[in-house]
Design a protein around this motif. Structure first.
Motif, PDB file in Angstrom:
ATOM      1  N   GLY A 102       0.790  -1.224   0.000  1.00  0.00           N
ATOM      2  CA  GLY A 102       0.000   0.000   0.000  1.00  0.00           C
ATOM      3  C   GLY A 102       0.823   1.276   0.000  1.00  0.00           C
ATOM      4  O   GLY A 102       0.269   2.370   0.097  1.00  0.00           O
ATOM      5  N   ILE A 103       2.160   1.152  -0.115  1.00  0.00           N
ATOM      6  CA  ILE A 103       3.048   2.325  -0.102  1.00  0.00           C
ATOM      7  C   ILE A 103       3.701   2.447  -1.476  1.00  0.00           C
ATOM      8  O   ILE A 103       4.166   1.457  -2.042  1.00  0.00           O
ATOM      9  N   TRP A 112       3.846  12.843   1.243  1.00  0.00           N
ATOM     10  CA  TRP A 112       4.215  12.199   2.502  1.00  0.00           C
ATOM     11  C   TRP A 112       4.574  13.331   3.458  1.00  0.00           C
ATOM     12  O   TRP A 112       5.593  14.003   3.285  1.00  0.00           O
ATOM     13  N   ASP A 127       0.726   9.529   4.966  1.00  0.00           N
ATOM     14  CA  ASP A 127       0.825   9.153   3.560  1.00  0.00           C
ATOM     15  C   ASP A 127      -0.471   9.545   2.864  1.00  0.00           C
ATOM     16  O   ASP A 127      -1.500   8.892   3.022  1.00  0.00           O
ATOM     17  N   PRO A 130      -1.075   7.005  -1.184  1.00  0.00           N
ATOM     18  CA  PRO A 130      -0.815   5.565  -1.063  1.00  0.00           C
ATOM     19  C   PRO A 130      -0.912   4.839  -2.405  1.00  0.00           C
ATOM     20  O   PRO A 130      -1.511   5.341  -3.351  1.00  0.00           O
ATOM     21  N   GLY A 134      -3.331   0.580  -0.029  1.00  0.00           N
ATOM     22  CA  GLY A 134      -3.071   1.502   1.078  1.00  0.00           C
ATOM     23  C   GLY A 134      -4.272   2.394   1.331  1.00  0.00           C
ATOM     24  O   GLY A 134      -5.269   2.324   0.616  1.00  0.00           O
ATOM     25  N   GLN A 138      -2.710   6.971   5.989  1.00  0.00           N
ATOM     26  CA  GLN A 138      -1.983   5.951   6.758  1.00  0.00           C
ATOM     27  C   GLN A 138      -0.663   6.534   7.243  1.00  0.00           C
ATOM     28  O   GLN A 138      -0.153   7.500   6.674  1.00  0.00           O
ATOM     29  N   ILE A 140       3.298   6.078   7.828  1.00  0.00           N
ATOM     30  CA  ILE A 140       4.410   5.280   7.319  1.00  0.00           C
ATOM     31  C   ILE A 140       5.745   5.791   7.860  1.00  0.00           C
ATOM     32  O   ILE A 140       5.853   6.944   8.292  1.00  0.00           O
ATOM     33  N   LYS A 151       4.214   0.551   6.884  1.00  0.00           N
ATOM     34  CA  LYS A 151       3.014   1.164   7.455  1.00  0.00           C
ATOM     35  C   LYS A 151       2.996   0.888   8.958  1.00  0.00           C
ATOM     36  O   LYS A 151       3.205  -0.232   9.409  1.00  0.00           O
TER      37      LYS A 151
END
Length: 168
Positions: A102-103, A112, A127, A130, A134, A138, A140, A151
């Motif tokens: 997911g990154i 980011w 993030d 993503p 992702g 989220q 990270i 994550k």
């Protein structure tokens, strides 16, 4: 968010009053607007709610987040600008990364947003860009000298709640 901050503040009052005193007052609407405008993003509501309780810390005491500074809106802009200058200068061209699920498979994205700093160039980031699998917002890891990107939580609210539960 306010309830978690109240729990953390009560713990800090007893266990680390100098750190409690080091926390900045709330970010204003103008601070939030400036931050979003200069970053070119809409920040997640949970993170904005956090900044509206404490706009980071002044930097005169120990760091709040597991040996990392809680960045104010201005410090977020400062750290983000460093990464943007490196990106724009081509410093990350060809850099090898190991992104978690997911990154994005890139060294750094302008979406980011660093909110912690460990003094050595490493951050936890929101993030807002993503990869498939992702979630926008989220949390990270971002290491200055290592391409591993992992994550830590699905959202700032979940990350902060876990931090407060472990600390207080």
């Amino acid at each position: 968010m306010k309830k978690q901050w109240e729990t953390l503040e009560a713990w800090l009052k007893i266990n680390n009053p100098s750190l409690l005193a080091d926390l900045n007052p709330p970010a204003s609407e103008a601070d939030i607007q400036k931050l979003e405008q200069e970053l070119g993003v809409k920040l997640p509501t949970d993170f904005v709610e956090c900044l509206k309780v404490h706009n980071g810390q002044r930097g005169g005491a120990s760091w709040l987040f597991s040996d990392s500074e809680f960045l104010s809106s201005q410090r977020i802009l400062d750290e983000w600008a460093i990464w943007k200058d490196l990106l724009d200068g081509g410093d990350f061209d060809g850099a090898e990364v190991e992104p978690g699920t997911g990154i994005q498979p890139i060294w750094w994205s302008k979406k980011w947003i660093p909110f912690t700093y460990n003094g050595a160039g490493d951050h936890l980031c929101l993030d807002l860009d993503p990869c498939c699998g992702g979630r926008v917002g989220q949390i990270i890891t971002l290491w200055h000298d290592d391409g591993a990107r992992k994550k830590k939580a699905d959202s700032f609210a979940l990350w902060f709640a876990e931090f407060v539960d472990k600390t207080a």
